[in-house]
Design an enzyme around this catalytic site. Structure first.
Site, PDB file in Angstrom:
ATOM      1  N   ASP A  32      28.319  43.879  44.917  1.00 52.73           N
ATOM      2  CA  ASP A  32      28.473  45.333  44.787  1.00 52.73           C
ATOM      3  C   ASP A  32      27.980  46.010  46.060  1.00 52.73           C
ATOM      4  O   ASP A  32      26.877  46.566  46.103  1.00 52.73           O
ATOM      5  CB  ASP A  32      27.719  45.834  43.547  1.00 52.73           C
ATOM      6  CG  ASP A  32      28.354  45.340  42.254  1.00 52.73           C
ATOM      7  OD1 ASP A  32      29.576  45.092  42.245  1.00 52.73           O
ATOM      8  OD2 ASP A  32      27.635  45.187  41.249  1.00 52.73           O
TER       9      ASP A  32
ATOM     10  N   LYS B  23      30.933  37.548  42.241  1.00 52.54           N
ATOM     11  CA  LYS B  23      31.735  38.472  41.436  1.00 52.54           C
ATOM     12  C   LYS B  23      32.199  39.641  42.293  1.00 52.54           C
ATOM     13  O   LYS B  23      31.400  40.268  42.989  1.00 52.54           O
ATOM     14  CB  LYS B  23      30.891  39.002  40.264  1.00 52.54           C
ATOM     15  CG  LYS B  23      31.643  39.970  39.376  1.00 52.54           C
ATOM     16  CD  LYS B  23      30.834  40.347  38.153  1.00 52.54           C
ATOM     17  CE  LYS B  23      30.034  41.598  38.298  1.00 52.54           C
ATOM     18  NZ  LYS B  23      30.802  42.840  38.435  1.00 52.54           N
TER      19      LYS B  23
ATOM     20  N   ASP C 273      36.112  40.920  38.338  1.00 54.60           N
ATOM     21  CA  ASP C 273      35.634  41.743  37.220  1.00 54.60           C
ATOM     22  C   ASP C 273      36.388  43.069  37.213  1.00 54.60           C
ATOM     23  O   ASP C 273      35.896  44.086  37.687  1.00 54.60           O
ATOM     24  CB  ASP C 273      34.124  41.968  37.396  1.00 54.60           C
ATOM     25  CG  ASP C 273      33.503  42.692  36.219  1.00 54.60           C
ATOM     26  OD1 ASP C 273      34.136  42.746  35.144  1.00 54.60           O
ATOM     27  OD2 ASP C 273      32.374  43.202  36.368  1.00 54.60           O
TER      28      ASP C 273
ATOM     29  N   LYS D 230      37.961  44.401  34.321  1.00 54.23           N
ATOM     30  CA  LYS D 230      37.871  45.051  32.998  1.00 54.23           C
ATOM     31  C   LYS D 230      39.182  45.752  32.643  1.00 54.23           C
ATOM     32  O   LYS D 230      39.214  46.945  32.318  1.00 54.23           O
ATOM     33  CB  LYS D 230      36.716  46.064  32.985  1.00 54.23           C
ATOM     34  CG  LYS D 230      35.365  45.447  33.322  1.00 54.23           C
ATOM     35  CD  LYS D 230      34.245  46.460  33.198  1.00 54.23           C
ATOM     36  CE  LYS D 230      32.888  45.881  33.454  1.00 54.23           C
ATOM     37  NZ  LYS D 230      32.590  45.579  34.856  1.00 54.23           N
TER      38      LYS D 230
ATOM     39  N   PHE E   1      42.514  47.256  31.026  1.00 48.88           N
ATOM     40  CA  PHE E   1      42.839  47.870  29.731  1.00 48.88           C
ATOM     41  C   PHE E   1      44.131  48.663  29.879  1.00 48.88           C
ATOM     42  O   PHE E   1      44.227  49.555  30.725  1.00 48.88           O
ATOM     43  CB  PHE E   1      41.707  48.813  29.283  1.00 48.88           C
ATOM     44  CG  PHE E   1      41.967  49.467  27.962  1.00 48.88           C
ATOM     45  CD1 PHE E   1      41.875  48.739  26.789  1.00 48.88           C
ATOM     46  CD2 PHE E   1      42.315  50.803  27.880  1.00 48.88           C
ATOM     47  CE1 PHE E   1      42.127  49.337  25.552  1.00 48.88           C
ATOM     48  CE2 PHE E   1      42.576  51.408  26.651  1.00 48.88           C
ATOM     49  CZ  PHE E   1      42.474  50.670  25.486  1.00 48.88           C
ATOM     50  N   ASP E   2      45.152  48.320  29.057  1.00 47.97           N
ATOM     51  CA  ASP E   2      46.416  49.059  29.095  1.00 47.97           C
ATOM     52  C   ASP E   2      47.272  48.572  27.928  1.00 47.97           C
ATOM     53  O   ASP E   2      46.798  47.777  27.106  1.00 47.97           O
ATOM     54  CB  ASP E   2      47.134  48.817  30.446  1.00 47.97           C
ATOM     55  CG  ASP E   2      47.982  50.025  30.860  1.00 47.97           C
ATOM     56  OD1 ASP E   2      48.681  50.574  29.986  1.00 47.97           O
ATOM     57  OD2 ASP E   2      47.948  50.404  32.040  1.00 47.97           O
ATOM     58  N   ILE E   3      48.521  49.010  27.876  1.00 48.18           N
ATOM     59  CA  ILE E   3      49.403  48.486  26.839  1.00 48.18           C
ATOM     60  C   ILE E   3      49.679  47.013  27.147  1.00 48.18           C
ATOM     61  O   ILE E   3      49.535  46.553  28.296  1.00 48.18           O
ATOM     62  CB  ILE E   3      50.724  49.290  26.754  1.00 48.18           C
ATOM     63  CG1 ILE E   3      51.498  49.240  28.076  1.00 48.18           C
ATOM     64  CG2 ILE E   3      50.462  50.721  26.337  1.00 48.18           C
ATOM     65  CD1 ILE E   3      52.922  49.775  27.968  1.00 48.18           C
TER      66      ILE E   3
ATOM     67  N   THR F  81      51.844  45.810  30.194  1.00 50.19           N
ATOM     68  CA  THR F  81      51.238  46.041  31.511  1.00 50.19           C
ATOM     69  C   THR F  81      50.095  45.055  31.760  1.00 50.19           C
ATOM     70  O   THR F  81      49.950  44.520  32.861  1.00 50.19           O
ATOM     71  CB  THR F  81      50.725  47.506  31.602  1.00 50.19           C
ATOM     72  OG1 THR F  81      51.808  48.364  31.269  1.00 50.19           O
ATOM     73  CG2 THR F  81      50.228  47.835  32.983  1.00 50.19           C
TER      74      THR F  81
ATOM     75  N   THR G  54      26.663  46.854  29.443  1.00 55.14           N
ATOM     76  CA  THR G  54      25.199  46.753  29.306  1.00 55.14           C
ATOM     77  C   THR G  54      24.501  48.059  29.684  1.00 55.14           C
ATOM     78  O   THR G  54      23.312  48.209  29.475  1.00 55.14           O
ATOM     79  CB  THR G  54      24.659  45.615  30.192  1.00 55.14           C
ATOM     80  OG1 THR G  54      25.326  45.676  31.455  1.00 55.14           O
ATOM     81  CG2 THR G  54      24.902  44.279  29.574  1.00 55.14           C
TER      82      THR G  54
ATOM     83  N   ARG H  76      17.315  41.562  35.120  1.00 51.73           N
ATOM     84  CA  ARG H  76      16.313  42.137  36.005  1.00 51.73           C
ATOM     85  C   ARG H  76      15.108  41.215  36.095  1.00 51.73           C
ATOM     86  O   ARG H  76      14.378  41.037  35.106  1.00 51.73           O
ATOM     87  CB  ARG H  76      15.850  43.512  35.478  1.00 51.73           C
ATOM     88  CG  ARG H  76      16.914  44.600  35.636  1.00 51.73           C
ATOM     89  CD  ARG H  76      17.195  44.876  37.102  1.00 51.73           C
ATOM     90  NE  ARG H  76      18.229  45.856  37.340  1.00 51.73           N
ATOM     91  CZ  ARG H  76      19.532  45.593  37.494  1.00 51.73           C
ATOM     92  NH1 ARG H  76      19.974  44.361  37.406  1.00 51.73           N
ATOM     93  NH2 ARG H  76      20.379  46.559  37.770  1.00 51.73           N
TER      94      ARG H  76
ATOM     95  N   GLY I 169      23.304  41.708  40.363  1.00 52.54           N
ATOM     96  CA  GLY I 169      23.832  42.532  41.452  1.00 52.54           C
ATOM     97  C   GLY I 169      22.724  43.080  42.325  1.00 52.54           C
ATOM     98  O   GLY I 169      22.217  42.412  43.232  1.00 52.54           O
ATOM     99  N   ARG I 170      22.282  44.312  42.007  1.00 50.70           N
ATOM    100  CA  ARG I 170      21.316  44.999  42.882  1.00 50.70           C
ATOM    101  C   ARG I 170      20.033  44.234  43.174  1.00 50.70           C
ATOM    102  O   ARG I 170      19.542  44.306  44.309  1.00 50.70           O
ATOM    103  CB  ARG I 170      21.025  46.401  42.309  1.00 50.70           C
ATOM    104  CG  ARG I 170      22.187  47.341  42.570  1.00 50.70           C
ATOM    105  CD  ARG I 170      22.174  48.553  41.686  1.00 50.70           C
ATOM    106  NE  ARG I 170      22.539  48.212  40.320  1.00 50.70           N
ATOM    107  CZ  ARG I 170      22.732  49.093  39.349  1.00 50.70           C
ATOM    108  NH1 ARG I 170      22.578  50.383  39.601  1.00 50.70           N
ATOM    109  NH2 ARG I 170      23.079  48.702  38.140  1.00 50.70           N
TER     110      ARG I 170
END
Ligand code: C5P
Length: 231
Positions: free
Chosen positions: A12, A34, A61, A63, A65-67, A70, A116, A179, A208-209
């Site tokens: 990220d 990722k 990653d 994520k 989302f559609d019909i 697609t 999360t 964390r 990530g961070r």
């Protein structure tokens, strides 16, 4: 599974150049990276292919989302490169379409349950039915697996319930919201340390961070590796 394959480093960062420098800095230690939405408009797909070509595992990653039609087309195009993991939203119609689109590619389709960074108040805002977030996540994970997902993304707080569920017990469960002790929680709400998450049943953790923003990302990575290594 090796320890390096259990720790997924979320790249990220602001640019693909910075992300590739981090991959090079961690090279020889980290093995799984990722790439998410933050880099997609900046050459992230090309970066994902480059990292894959260098022999690392790649988690895309997105994520999605559609019909159904697609999603199927999107996944079909994305799976040609045989990335290791690809995320779609956990709605059964999305997963069924993604599995169809994946066809014979080796990419594992993972379903997002609830982010999360969300808590019950956020679910209320999204008009999600009443109930504890843990049990709703478990039910969403079960529906996703029954629809054909290879695994799910869930927070450390839901791991025990998901692992007790016979439908999900042996599936991939990837856990963000990690964390290490004494690090900042940032915008995450349902968090655990790396060793807690693995003890509770995560197959992989996403960090990530705590790595990307560390003064020395390699030192931060090695500390996590040490924390979860058997003595
Ligand atoms: O910096 P941090 O360790 O919080 O990053 C977590 C990563 O995991 C981010 O890339 C975020 O997009 C991702 N993620 C998440 N929650 C999910 C799915 C993915 O935080 N449910």
């Amino acid at each position: 599974m090796s320890i390096e394959d259990k720790i997924i480093v979320a790249l990220d960062l602001e640019s693909c150049e910075k992300a590739l420098s981090l991959v090079e800095r961690l090279g020889g230690h980290a093995n799984f990276f990722k790439i998410g939405l933050g880099l997609i408009g900046k050459g992230g797909l090309e970066l994902a292919s480059e990292i894959k070509t260098r022999g690392y595992k790649v988690f895309l990653d997105l994520k999605l989302f559609d019909i159904s039609n697609t999603v199927e087309n999107a996944v079909s195009g994305l799976c040609d490169a045989n990335f290791d993991f690809l995320t779609v939203q956990g709605d059964p119609h999305v997963i069924e379409a993604a599995v169809k689109g994946r066809s014979s590619s080796s990419t594992k389709i993972l379903a997002v349950t609830f982010l999360t960074s969300l808590d019950r108040g956020d679910l209320d805002q999204n008009l999600i039915k009443p109930g504890e977030i843990q049990s709703l996540t478990d039910k969403r994970a079960e529906k996703a697996i029954l629809a054909g997902a290879d695994g799910v993304i869930a927070s450390p707080k839901e791991l025990q319930l998901i692992r007790k569920n016979p439908v999900c017990a042996k599936k991939i469960v990837v856990t963000p919201g990690i964390r290490p002790r004494n690090s900042s929680i940032d915008d995450q709400k349902r968090v655990a340390t790396p060793s807690e998450a693995l003890r509770l049943g995560a197959s992989h953790i996403v960090v990530g961070r705590p790595i990307c923003q560390a003064e020395d990302p390699l030192v931060a990575y090695k500390e996590i590796e040490k924390e979860i290594s058997p003595d």
